[in-house]
Design an enzyme around this catalytic site. Structure first.
Site, PDB file in Angstrom:
ATOM      1  N   ASP A 411     -32.290  13.840 -18.318  1.00 13.17           N
ATOM      2  CA  ASP A 411     -33.062  12.771 -17.680  1.00 13.17           C
ATOM      3  C   ASP A 411     -34.376  12.530 -18.415  1.00 13.17           C
ATOM      4  O   ASP A 411     -34.898  13.400 -19.102  1.00 13.17           O
ATOM      5  CB  ASP A 411     -33.343  13.169 -16.227  1.00 13.17           C
ATOM      6  CG  ASP A 411     -33.511  11.968 -15.307  1.00 13.17           C
ATOM      7  OD1 ASP A 411     -33.622  10.840 -15.804  1.00 13.17           O
ATOM      8  OD2 ASP A 411     -33.539  12.186 -14.083  1.00 13.17           O
ATOM      9  N   GLU A 466     -30.429   4.586  -6.379  1.00 10.22           N
ATOM     10  CA  GLU A 466     -31.630   5.397  -6.185  1.00 10.22           C
ATOM     11  C   GLU A 466     -32.856   4.543  -5.878  1.00 10.22           C
ATOM     12  O   GLU A 466     -33.777   4.996  -5.202  1.00 10.22           O
ATOM     13  CB  GLU A 466     -31.896   6.279  -7.406  1.00 10.22           C
ATOM     14  CG  GLU A 466     -32.359   5.553  -8.643  1.00 10.22           C
ATOM     15  CD  GLU A 466     -32.741   6.525  -9.766  1.00 10.22           C
ATOM     16  OE1 GLU A 466     -32.381   7.710  -9.675  1.00 10.22           O
ATOM     17  OE2 GLU A 466     -33.389   6.080 -10.711  1.00 10.22           O
TER      18      GLU A 466
END
Length: 658
Positions: A411, A466
């Protein structure tokens, strides 16, 4: 037609026409697609330009291309020394088929060789066109700049994923903008979808991007957009506000790439069609990217994955206090095992800190969880930040592999310069060496890496579920734009599966207890419509177990497909696809805020009788978005059905041969 395994990219012994290189003095060249509907016309004068016609209409009036290497402008007064034309028909089998197991690759190609040690390759497909540069220079070179100027017909509009900076997660809304309203200084990451006033769609992106930065398109307040690239990064320093994951670029190189002098450069491609369904059907990134490098791929297994971060570990109805601890994650593993999910991800919080990622937090025993998961048939994937992984890749991956982890979710890369592109490749290779999967988040678009390294199982690079934790812009309209834009270039880790659903009037933002816009059936349909071999269930296991019917239905949907049929498609309005795995078919449909019905013709089915189970919007879904109903019926290929969609609705069917 015989298949290639694409490990070596063998041509199929189909029709192959090859004209040997010869001296050429003409300054105009043409290349037509096999169906003769797409025509590329190339002009070589004091510069190199080309144009495209489709269905007899000029679609791209002028495209200007060029490259400057080691201070030399390759395209200045260019001289063609030879040309070669070929026609190819080949097929290869995808390791992880996100659209179809067999990928056809039929095209005509024109290669122009120039006096200045470079070539231009053009390909014409029935559904699009592509070009790339190659160079043949000894030693290493610096690519100072690359030119791409695309002029569109007057009145062209775009779905423009506008960026604020090239330092980005590449998670943007697709803004509907006229080309001439995109001002100087405004730019977007790829892919970008354009629409001419004659209703031709043009999807622009790139493929086979290795050892080179990604391309962005910038406006000029006119009908012309031009390329810009991130410069090479010479120096960075930690960002004081988030030193574990963000850096500040303090010095840039004067070039965009320092690379080998003899090489091919990325393909830039345009899908051109008058049928929105072609944007979903096409597979240009896979067709144009380099062949598979990995020899063994049996260990690469797709599947569904339980996820903790989106739902903030909000488990309920249990006799323990939930948290980032071993007991909570054993609960996740029990859920995954019970519902047949192949994976569990441990997201942010499982490590001692976000930078100390070789040790667990004091409340969590990852080795015990991996052991317990193995006992239950559930494998673990571990989240980590890119920056500490980049600093100590070998030790970290050796440690995770030694524990028995099946993959990593990397990430916060947030860049698309040459160093970062190379880092993706290094991570893919290092993980493949250890038989580990990779899911890239905070990532740029797919652009060919998964073709070479199919253990790269999915990418984010999308404004997905998200964002519901902090914003209200993940609308059904956005959701039915994605299949024609971001998803059109590769697998998309949108992370579907929200169990708290709301119509627009009832929606509220909550980071700790997020909800989604649109109906429950809208979320369920994403498991068929959205392509990702690693498909997440984003909500808490407690919510799924509270509604076992929804959970069982979702968990029974595959994540890879042998075949795809597009039944209905209109950008930003609705989409319906049918996908096959083995003898079973799955149909998924989604729409924007406009309530509608779509006719589903089942004539694509093979002969026989099927038991069809339908998950659809309930009668009150327009006011209570979580309302749904499930029904079953027997059908065959002569039947026609009505797909009735509520506002922000969805419809999913599973058809099993009787």
């Amino acid at each position: 037609m015989k298949l290639s395994n694409r490990n070596g990219w063998k041509l199929i012994p189909a029709l192959l026409l090859l004209f040997t290189a010869q001296g050429v003095t003409a300054q105009q060249y043409e290349l037509n697609s096999k169906d003769e509907q797409t025509r590329i016309r190339i002009q070589v004068n004091d510069r190199i330009t080309w144009s495209v016609s489709k269905y007899g209409q000029v679609v791209l009036p002028e495209v200007v291309i060029g490259m400057t290497v080691n201070g030399t402008v390759l395209d200045e007064d260019p001289e063609v020394t030879s040309r070669r034309e070929s026609e190819t028909a080949e097929s290869f089998e995808a390791v992880l088929p996100v659209k179809s197991r067999i990928i056809e690759n039929d095209y005509r190609e024109l290669q122009l060789k120039f006096a200045n040690d470079f070539e231009l390759h053009f390909r014409a497909y029935d559904h699009g066109v592509a070009y790339r540069f190659t160079t043949s220079r000894s030693g290493n070179i610096e690519v100072d700049s690359e030119t791409l100027e695309i002029s569109f017909p007057a009145g062209t509009t775009s779905y423009f994923p506008q960026e604020e900076s090239m330092y980005s997660h590449y998670e943007r809304s697709y803004l509907f903008k006229g080309i001439d309203t995109i001002r100087t200084g405004e730019f977007a990451s790829l892919p970008i979808l354009f629409n001419t006033k004659d209703d031709l769609r043009i999807l622009f992106s790139e493929a086979d991007v290795f050892d080179y930065p990604h391309l962005f398109l910038a406006g000029s307040g006119s009908k012309t957009l031009h390329a810009q690239f991130p410069k090479g990064v010479a120096a960075t320093k930690p960002d004081p506000s988030s030193a574990d994951r963000n850096v500040i670029i303090t010095e840039e190189e004067p070039f965009i790439a320092a690379t080998e002098g003899t090489r091919t450069f990325p393909w830039r491609f345009f899908v051109i069609t008058n049928d929105d369904a072609d944007l979903i059907r096409q597979n240009m990134v896979m067709q144009l990217s380099r062949p598979q490098i990995l020899e063994e791929t049996d260990w690469i297994q797709p599947g569904k994955i339980a996820w903790d971060w989106w739902n903030a570990n909000n488990v309920f109805g249990v006799d323990f206090k939930s948290g980032l601890d071993t007991r909570t994650y054993k609960y996740y593993i029990d859920f995954a095992s019970e519902y047949g999910l192949e994976y569990l991800i441990l997201d942010e919080g499982w490590t001692k800190s976000t930078t100390e990622i070789l040790e667990c937090n004091p409340d969590l025993d990852v080795k015990e969880l991996i052991r317990y998961g193995r006992e239950k048939g559930v494998s673990l994937i571990l989240w980590c930040l890119w920056k500490p992984l980049d600093d100590n890749m070998e030790e970290i991956l050796d440690t995770y592999a030694g524990w028995g982890a099946k993959g990593v979710k990397v990430d916060f890369m947030q860049r698309a310069d040459q160093y970062m592109v190379n880092s993706y490749t290094e991570i893919a290779k290092a993980c493949a060496d250890r038989k580990m999967l990779v899911d890239f988040h905070g990532a740029f678009k797919p652009a060919g890496l998964r073709s070479a390294y199919p253990n790269v199982i999915s990418y984010e690079g999308v404004r997905g579920n998200e964002h519901n934790k902090w914003a209200d812009y993940i609308t059904p309209e956005h959701n039915v734009t994605l299949p024609f834009t971001r998803m059109a270039v590769g697998p998309m880790d949108y992370t579907p599966g929200a169990m708290h659903n709301a119509q627009e009037i009832n929606f509220s933002v909550s980071f700790g207890r997020p909800m989604s816009l649109g109906t429950r059936a809208h979320q369920v349909a994403m498991y068929v419509v959205y392509e990702s071999p690693l498909q997440m269930l984003c909500d808490t296991p407690s919510a799924y177990m509270q509604d076992e019917k929804t959970a069982r239905f979702i968990s029974g949907i595959p994540t890879v497909w042998d075949e795809t049929k597009v039944l209905h498609a209109k950008v930003a309005e609705y989409v319906a696809v049918a996908r096959r795995q083995g003898d079973d078919w799955y149909i998924g449909g989604m729409n924007n805020w406009d309530e509608r019905s779509l006719e589903i013709d089942l004539s694509f089915l093979p002969a026989g009788t099927y038991e069809m189970t339908i998950f659809q919007d309930g009668i009150n879904a327009n006011t209570y978005a979580e309302d749904y109903r499930i029904e079953s019926r027997t059908v065959n290929r002569s039947d026609q059905l009505s797909m009735d969609l509520a506002k922000g609705g969805g419809w999913t069917a599973v058809l099993r041969r009787k």
